[in-house]
Design an enzyme around this catalytic site. Structure first.
Site, short mmCIF file in Angstrom:
data_model
loop_
_atom_site.label_atom_id
_atom_site.label_comp_id
_atom_site.label_asym_id
_atom_site.label_seq_id
_atom_site.Cartn_x
_atom_site.Cartn_y
_atom_site.Cartn_z
N LYS A 119 13.60 -6.40 20.88
CA LYS A 119 12.24 -5.87 20.78
C LYS A 119 11.67 -5.44 22.13
O LYS A 119 10.89 -4.49 22.21
CB LYS A 119 11.33 -6.90 20.11
CG LYS A 119 11.83 -7.42 18.77
CD LYS A 119 12.14 -6.32 17.78
CE LYS A 119 12.65 -6.88 16.46
NZ LYS A 119 13.05 -5.83 15.52
N LYS A 158 7.00 -13.77 19.67
CA LYS A 158 7.83 -13.10 18.67
C LYS A 158 9.31 -13.35 18.96
O LYS A 158 9.70 -13.55 20.12
CB LYS A 158 7.58 -11.59 18.68
CG LYS A 158 6.24 -11.15 18.13
CD LYS A 158 6.16 -9.64 18.19
CE LYS A 158 5.04 -9.08 17.37
NZ LYS A 158 5.03 -7.60 17.38
N GLY A 164 10.02 -9.42 10.50
CA GLY A 164 9.51 -10.07 9.30
C GLY A 164 8.52 -11.19 9.57
O GLY A 164 8.19 -11.96 8.68
N GLU A 275 6.74 0.37 13.04
CA GLU A 275 5.53 -0.43 12.79
C GLU A 275 4.56 -0.33 13.97
O GLU A 275 4.96 -0.36 15.13
CB GLU A 275 5.92 -1.88 12.53
CG GLU A 275 6.99 -2.00 11.44
CD GLU A 275 6.95 -3.32 10.71
OE1 GLU A 275 6.06 -4.15 10.98
OE2 GLU A 275 7.82 -3.53 9.84
N ARG A 292 16.27 -0.78 8.76
CA ARG A 292 16.81 -1.26 7.49
C ARG A 292 15.83 -0.93 6.37
O ARG A 292 14.74 -0.42 6.62
CB ARG A 292 17.00 -2.78 7.55
CG ARG A 292 15.72 -3.51 7.99
CD ARG A 292 15.84 -5.01 7.85
NE ARG A 292 14.73 -5.71 8.47
CZ ARG A 292 13.53 -5.90 7.95
NH1 ARG A 292 13.23 -5.35 6.77
NH2 ARG A 292 12.60 -6.59 8.59
#
Length: 664
Positions: A119, A158, A164, A275, A292
């Site tokens: 990330k 995170k 998720g 996102e 995905r």
């Protein structure tokens, strides 16, 4: 290169495995399911054309075992592997292993997975493209060396190699950073196989908006517009909708353009989701790219008419997308809710009791679930019971249909968020779309108080009448052996019935068919009860109809579901209400002792107290892992630890004694 797919392996389970099977079947592609030993009878195993066991054990032994997945694909002759979401879906090592074995990985190539899977690196990549990001930094629990005091709070922790919302933690001060880093790292290692975590600034009052993209190997890259995933609990989405309501057109265009830019610069192939956090003033920040299929993909399919999983399979076969950007348009609005095994009153802690009864909504509702008549949804790996999706010409239409769908839904056994979702979707702020990612956390107690008031308003007379029919009158009407009715020769139509242990003496008389007079205290009611479907009653009390779902309680009596609220009813006048040892005996304790019991099924992963240790009220005693989330068991009072009945690694069940406390 074109290669027609004839057989694929699905490296996943549950509803997403079923969704992939459905799409593959429509394209005449055969499927291979995999399963852990505990899920041998699961619906995805029975629906697939072939199935292979991964053996017993943890996720690392089963669904996260790359070597086993490759072996199964080779053994069964599968040309490709669809990873679904979660598990191995974002693991570049899995994509590399597929390539080495000559197997098609249904997703982007390993380099893209590696980039977007980290990330921090993904943010740096997006920043170089001119996309606004919230830059973070890597931290290691126990090795802060004074860094905690130099950071600006609040922060969000995170997982570096997964999404998720798994393991996310909000940190308000330097004093709590190390503990929350430890928790987040442990959760990340458990779910993604990598415990690296990072921190970034926490943006308050923002919306969570994501853009669905699709790319193929022929130069086609498109967006399928955006979804709003703002309603979350514990950083886990529970309501998603498409498109995002009240999103200014100028902001929408910038989000879509940013998502396509990321896709273009990574030469993206397959389905992916970009996102963003969007602030009230329209500023937005790139969070991550999930390379995905997403849990919430059905809402996009509903408003665009495009089957995303079919497109994934086309792309994996080397075919171009079946449409171009100019073909994509929005029609109406769609909403998805996730029905989870969790208890909103206990901070959404998982509830792993088995499902002993369920009723799903009827026509006009899209359902994604692995519940079926022969096998309950698995609880070891995922708390998701079902996804309910409704569509309409407008957002209000979709919301209205969802309200009806949730009214028709009933699940007995585990605690669920069903009632909470009903209440949430009726909230004025939600109806008007005046929400942000922290909305649920801020309003939770108010929502729970509202639910409790609604529960208190459920008619006890209706419940009593329903149970009277099930336990007594139906048996009399069926003229069963009187030995099956304990005491009917002496009751004279007077019985005692308990609702959640509150005792109600009552009388019934003047029976004619399914109608009778019910006397509760000094009140009398005219009642009729009809069995309208399997385990479904309609109770007419003084001319008002009430729908009741029922099931046998696993310990004693019956569950009755009225307006979505569950009540346990028992009667000392029925032999069936006494299950002997099944009911369990309370452990006797001295007056100065207290037994701390497990609130759920799971595994002990940390014990934070020792024998004879003095503890404060609210202090964490131990941590239970259930369905990939951590649950802290705290002390109910200031006390001393007398004994500890479990150890790290112990499997525990609801109400199992964990720790015995004694007065200081």
């Amino acid at each position: 290169m074109m290669q027609r797919l004839e057989k694929i392996l699905i490296a996943n389970r549950g509803e997403i495995a079923l969704r992939i099977i459905r799409a593959a079947r429509s394209m005449h592609i055969s499927t291979v399911a995999v399963y852990s030993e505990e899920e041998a009878g699961a619906l995805h195993v029975r629906q697939a054309d072939e199935s292979v066991s991964l053996g017993a054990g943890s996720l690392n032994d089963t669904y996260l075992n790359i070597e086993k997945m490759i072996q199964v694909a080779v053994q069964t002759g599968a040309q490709a592997i669809h990873p679904g979401y979660g598990f191995l879906s974002e693991d570049y090592r899995f994509a590399e292993a597929c390539a080495e074995a000559g197997i098609i990985f249904i997703g982007p190539d390993a380099e893209v997975l590696k980039l977007m899977g980290n990330k921090m690196e993904a943010k740096q990549f997006a920043q170089k493209l001119g996309i606004s990001v919230l830059l973070g930094q890597m931290l290691i629990a126990g090795e802060l060396n004074g860094e905690a005091k130099t950071l600006e709070y609040p922060l969000l922790i995170k997982a570096s190699h997964g999404g998720g919302g798994k393991g996310m933690q909000i940190v308000g001060s330097a004093e709590e950073l190390n503990e929350k880093l430890t928790q987040a790292s442990r959760a990340a290692a458990n779910y993604f196989g990598n415990g690296e975590v990072y921190v970034e600034p926490y943006v308050e009052k923002a919306r969570h908006i994501e853009v669905q993209i699709l790319g193929d190997g022929h130069g086609n890259l498109v967006h399928l517009f955006e979804r709003d995933c703002t309603l979350q609990r514990n950083h886990q989405k529970i309501v998603e909708e498409a498109p995002a309501a009240n999103l200014p057109a100028s902001v929408q265009k910038k989000l879509l353009d940013a998502a396509l830019l990321l896709g273009k610069e990574t030469n993206y192939s397959g389905a992916g989701t970009v996102e963003f956090l969007v602030e009230p003033d329209g500023r937005f920040w790139f969070m991550e790219m999930n390379p995905r299929i997403q849990v919430e993909h059905p809402v996009t399919e509903e408003v665009t008419g495009i089957d995303i999983v079919r497109e994934q399979l086309r792309i994996a076969s080397g075919e171009p997308l079946s449409f171009r950007q100019s073909d994509v348009s929005l029609k109406g609005h769609a909403i998805e809710v996730r029905i989870y095994r969790e208890d909103p009153e206990k901070a959404f802690a998982p509830s792993s009791a088995p499902v002993n009864f369920y009723r799903l909504p009827g026509n006009g509702v899209r359902l994604e679930t692995d519940l079926d008549g022969d096998n309950e949804a698995g609880s070891q790996f995922d708390p998701l019971i079902a996804k309910i999706i409704t569509s309409g010409e407008s957002r209000s239409d979709a919301l209205a249909k969802m309200g009806l769908a949730l009214k028709e839904l009933s699940v007995h056994g585990p605690k669920t968020n069903l009632l909470y979702l009903k209440h949430l979707l009726n909230e004025t702020s939600v109806v008007n779309n005046e929400i942000h990612t922290a909305f649920i956390g801020e309003q939770l107690q108010e929502h729970l108080d509202g639910l409790q008031k609604s529960r208190e308003n459920v008619s006890r007379e209706v419940l009593l009448a329903a149970y009277l029919h099930l336990g007594f009158l139906r048996k009399q009407n069926e003229a069963v052996d009187t030995w099956e009715q304990v005491g009917f020769n002496r009751l004279k139509n007077e019985v005692e019935i308990s609702i959640d242990e509150q005792v109600f003496p009552l009388a019934f008389h003047s029976r004619k068919g399914n109608s009778f007079q019910l006397q509760v205290g000094d009140k009398s009611f005219t009642v009729s009860v009809k069995e309208t479907d399997t385990q479904c009653l309609t109770v007419s009390l003084d001319g008002m109809n009430h729908g009741i779902f029922w099931s046998n309680h696993p310990v004693a009596g019956k569950w009755l579901d009225s307006d979505g609220f569950h009540f346990q009813l028992t009667s000392p006048d029925l032999l069936e209400d006494y299950h002997g040892e099944a009911a369990g005996e309370e452990q006797e304790t001295a007056e100065d002792e207290a037994v701390v019991r497990s609130p759920l099924h799971g595994k002990i992963i940390d014990i934070q107290v020792k024998h004879k240790q003095t503890i404060k009220k609210g202090e964490v005693l131990l941590v239970i892992e259930s369905m990939k989330s951590e649950n802290h068991v705290t002390s109910p009072r200031a006390a001393k630890v007398k004994s500890i009945a479990v150890e790290v690694g112990s499997q525990v069940t609801d109400e199992m004694p964990l720790i015995i406390l004694e007065d200081i």
